[in-house]
Design an enzyme around this catalytic site. Structure first.
Site, PDB file in Angstrom:
ATOM      1  N   GLY A  62      45.512  37.501  39.188  1.00  0.00           N
ATOM      2  CA  GLY A  62      45.346  37.137  37.794  1.00  0.00           C
ATOM      3  C   GLY A  62      46.621  36.884  37.027  1.00  0.00           C
ATOM      4  O   GLY A  62      46.672  36.014  36.142  1.00  0.00           O
ATOM      5  N   THR A 108      36.319  38.520  42.694  1.00  0.00           N
ATOM      6  CA  THR A 108      35.789  38.273  41.343  1.00  0.00           C
ATOM      7  C   THR A 108      34.547  37.441  41.541  1.00  0.00           C
ATOM      8  O   THR A 108      34.332  36.918  42.637  1.00  0.00           O
ATOM      9  CB  THR A 108      36.843  37.499  40.490  1.00  0.00           C
ATOM     10  OG1 THR A 108      37.794  38.418  39.962  1.00  0.00           O
ATOM     11  CG2 THR A 108      36.274  36.733  39.333  1.00  0.00           C
ATOM     12  N   ARG A 129      45.270  47.368  32.495  1.00  0.00           N
ATOM     13  CA  ARG A 129      45.659  46.022  32.937  1.00  0.00           C
ATOM     14  C   ARG A 129      44.483  45.046  32.726  1.00  0.00           C
ATOM     15  O   ARG A 129      43.345  45.342  33.031  1.00  0.00           O
ATOM     16  CB  ARG A 129      46.047  46.078  34.403  1.00  0.00           C
ATOM     17  CG  ARG A 129      46.433  44.727  35.024  1.00  0.00           C
ATOM     18  CD  ARG A 129      45.278  44.086  35.742  1.00  0.00           C
ATOM     19  NE  ARG A 129      45.696  42.908  36.515  1.00  0.00           N
ATOM     20  CZ  ARG A 129      44.835  42.078  37.100  1.00  0.00           C
ATOM     21  NH1 ARG A 129      43.534  42.280  37.011  1.00  0.00           N
ATOM     22  NH2 ARG A 129      45.267  41.031  37.784  1.00  0.00           N
ATOM     23  N   THR A 151      39.415  32.669  40.526  1.00  0.00           N
ATOM     24  CA  THR A 151      39.522  33.972  41.186  1.00  0.00           C
ATOM     25  C   THR A 151      40.855  34.031  41.912  1.00  0.00           C
ATOM     26  O   THR A 151      41.250  33.055  42.559  1.00  0.00           O
ATOM     27  CB  THR A 151      38.369  34.213  42.175  1.00  0.00           C
ATOM     28  OG1 THR A 151      38.644  35.417  42.897  1.00  0.00           O
ATOM     29  CG2 THR A 151      38.193  33.070  43.171  1.00  0.00           C
ATOM     30  N   GLY A 152      41.541  35.134  41.789  1.00  0.00           N
ATOM     31  CA  GLY A 152      42.823  35.230  42.466  1.00  0.00           C
ATOM     32  C   GLY A 152      43.733  36.209  41.762  1.00  0.00           C
ATOM     33  O   GLY A 152      43.279  37.016  40.943  1.00  0.00           O
ATOM     34  N   GLY A 154      43.237  41.122  33.644  1.00  0.00           N
ATOM     35  CA  GLY A 154      43.524  39.968  34.493  1.00  0.00           C
ATOM     36  C   GLY A 154      43.217  38.659  33.779  1.00  0.00           C
ATOM     37  O   GLY A 154      43.063  38.603  32.554  1.00  0.00           O
ATOM     38  N   ASP A 155      43.118  37.599  34.577  1.00  0.00           N
ATOM     39  CA  ASP A 155      42.900  36.273  34.005  1.00  0.00           C
ATOM     40  C   ASP A 155      41.443  35.988  33.674  1.00  0.00           C
ATOM     41  O   ASP A 155      41.156  35.113  32.860  1.00  0.00           O
ATOM     42  CB  ASP A 155      43.369  35.206  35.006  1.00  0.00           C
ATOM     43  CG  ASP A 155      42.574  35.287  36.308  1.00  0.00           C
ATOM     44  OD1 ASP A 155      42.465  36.392  36.875  1.00  0.00           O
ATOM     45  OD2 ASP A 155      42.032  34.254  36.748  1.00  0.00           O
TER      46      ASP A 155
HETATM   47  N1  ASP Z   1      41.458  37.337  39.020  1.00  0.00           N
HETATM   48  C1  ASP Z   1      41.041  38.704  39.082  1.00  0.00           C
HETATM   49  C2  ASP Z   1      42.052  39.556  38.384  1.00  0.00           C
HETATM   50  O1  ASP Z   1      43.225  39.301  38.503  1.00  0.00           O
HETATM   51  C3  ASP Z   1      40.870  39.205  40.457  1.00  0.00           C
HETATM   52  C4  ASP Z   1      40.268  38.212  41.405  1.00  0.00           C
HETATM   53  O2  ASP Z   1      39.803  37.169  41.037  1.00  0.00           O
HETATM   54  O3  ASP Z   1      40.264  38.460  42.578  1.00  0.00           O
HETATM   55  O4  ASP Z   1      41.647  40.502  37.757  1.00  0.00           O
END
Ligand code: ASP
Length: 321
Positions: A232, A178, A206, A229-230, A208-209
């Site tokens: 989500g 992200t 879907r 980032t991660g 995400g966060d």
């Molecule tokens: N957080 C993002 C999501 O879940 C993906 C990411 O940050 O790697 O969509």
């Protein structure tokens, strides 16, 4: 109003980023890109511009770079389509805008900003969001523009694995990425912006966060600006941005402590990832619980630093400095 030294930090995604699997050329390309994208935001701050404009510029630059999973370079859904999410928040007034599941605007962050500035709403999705982007005059690109061979290969590998019924390697960090930025301007105002293609082989629909205010994106001048980032689903369930705010606001914790603890707690329950965060004094922290996180920031002397792997405390200076 006191004038403070402006500061900015950005991330280009956290995940299984190991020095052992990186070539020197690829690492140099990432560091140069991180540096250029940070500079896009820093230039605005140094000219007296707002934190909001700075994070917008930094994220636009990241979205244009196919190395990162946002805008051009966004990952694919199981339908081999792109569904992008983005959000922006102005810490001075808790104004915010978000957009989800769109493919069209070259810069999803501008779509989020348009939601904030040109509608009475906070969050748009689906067909209405697409129509709004087109009517607002945002630059629209065809779907092929966003895809890259590397993203397609990642989708194919994941679909093959699922088709063969092979076990997941248990590493969700492999599938995500992200971009995001946080900034503090000379007036002490904070802003955050985040943009993403989501996770490789996500279900169509879907979300995400990243576009969820209070989870992947948050800014309030009283506490902090946060871009995460991660994985989500974990970041939403832990309301990460707002959780950091609450620990600072009600628990009197420092930015470092609040953000570091939240990311460590996430790591313990399987929520891989990290974040960049900044407070009104321009203090920056960038905790993550995965092996690496692409990141760049301004150090206390205003110089640009970049880092990718875990132990890089000081970071590399920008090339040519
Ligand atoms: N957080 C993002 C999501 O879940 C993906 C990411 O940050 O790697 O969509």
């Amino acid at each position: 109003m006191s004038v403070i030294q402006p500061a900015i930090a950005l991330h280009g995604g956290a995940g299984t980023i190991l020095k052992s699997s990186m070539t020197p050329e690829r690492e140099a390309a990432y560091r140069a890109a991180l540096c250029a994208c940070l500079k896009a935001g820093l230039d605005i701050l140094q000219e007296g511009g707002s934190a909001l404009d700075a994070v917008t510029a930094a994220v636009m630059a990241l979205e244009d770079d196919p190395l990162f999973n946002a805008g051009r370079g966004a990952v694919f859904t199981t339908d081999a389509t792109h569904e992008m999410d983005a959000a922006i928040m102005d810490g001075a007034r808790r104004a915010c805008g978000a957009i989800s599941g769109i493919c069209g605007p070259r810069h999803p962050v501008l779509a989020a900003r348009a939601v904030m500035e040109r509608t009475e709403h906070v969050f748009l999705s689906g067909e209405g969001a697409r129509r709004f982007c087109a009517e607002t005059g945002l630059e629209i690109m065809p779907p092929e523009w966003f895809g890259t061979e590397a993203r397609r290969a990642a989708l194919d590998a994941e679909m093959r694995r699922r088709g063969l019924g092979l076990p997941d390697d248990g590493d969700p960090a492999r599938k995500h990425g992200t971009v995001g930025a946080v900034a503090c301007d000379r007036a002490g105002h904070l802003a955050a912006a985040t943009s993403t293609g989501g996770m490789t082989a996500k279900m169509p629909g879907r979300i995400g966060d990243s576009p969820v205010i209070g989870a992947g994106t948050w800014a309030d001048d009283a506490t902090a600006a946060v871009s995460a980032t991660g994985h989500g689903e974990y970041f939403i369930r832990w309301a990460v941005g707002h959780e950091i705010d609450a620990r600072m606001r009600w628990g009197g914790q420092s930015l470092d402590r609040a953000a570091g603890d939240v990311v460590a707690e996430l790591g313990r329950i399987g929520g891989s990832g990290g974040l960049v965060a900044i407070d009104r004094k321009g203090n920056i922290c960038m905790p993550f619980n995965s092996p690496g996180m692409y990141r760049a920031w301004t150090d206390p002397s205003g110089q640009i630093r970049t880092a990718i792997y875990a132990p890089e405390k000081e970071g590399d200076p920008a090339p040519g400095r």
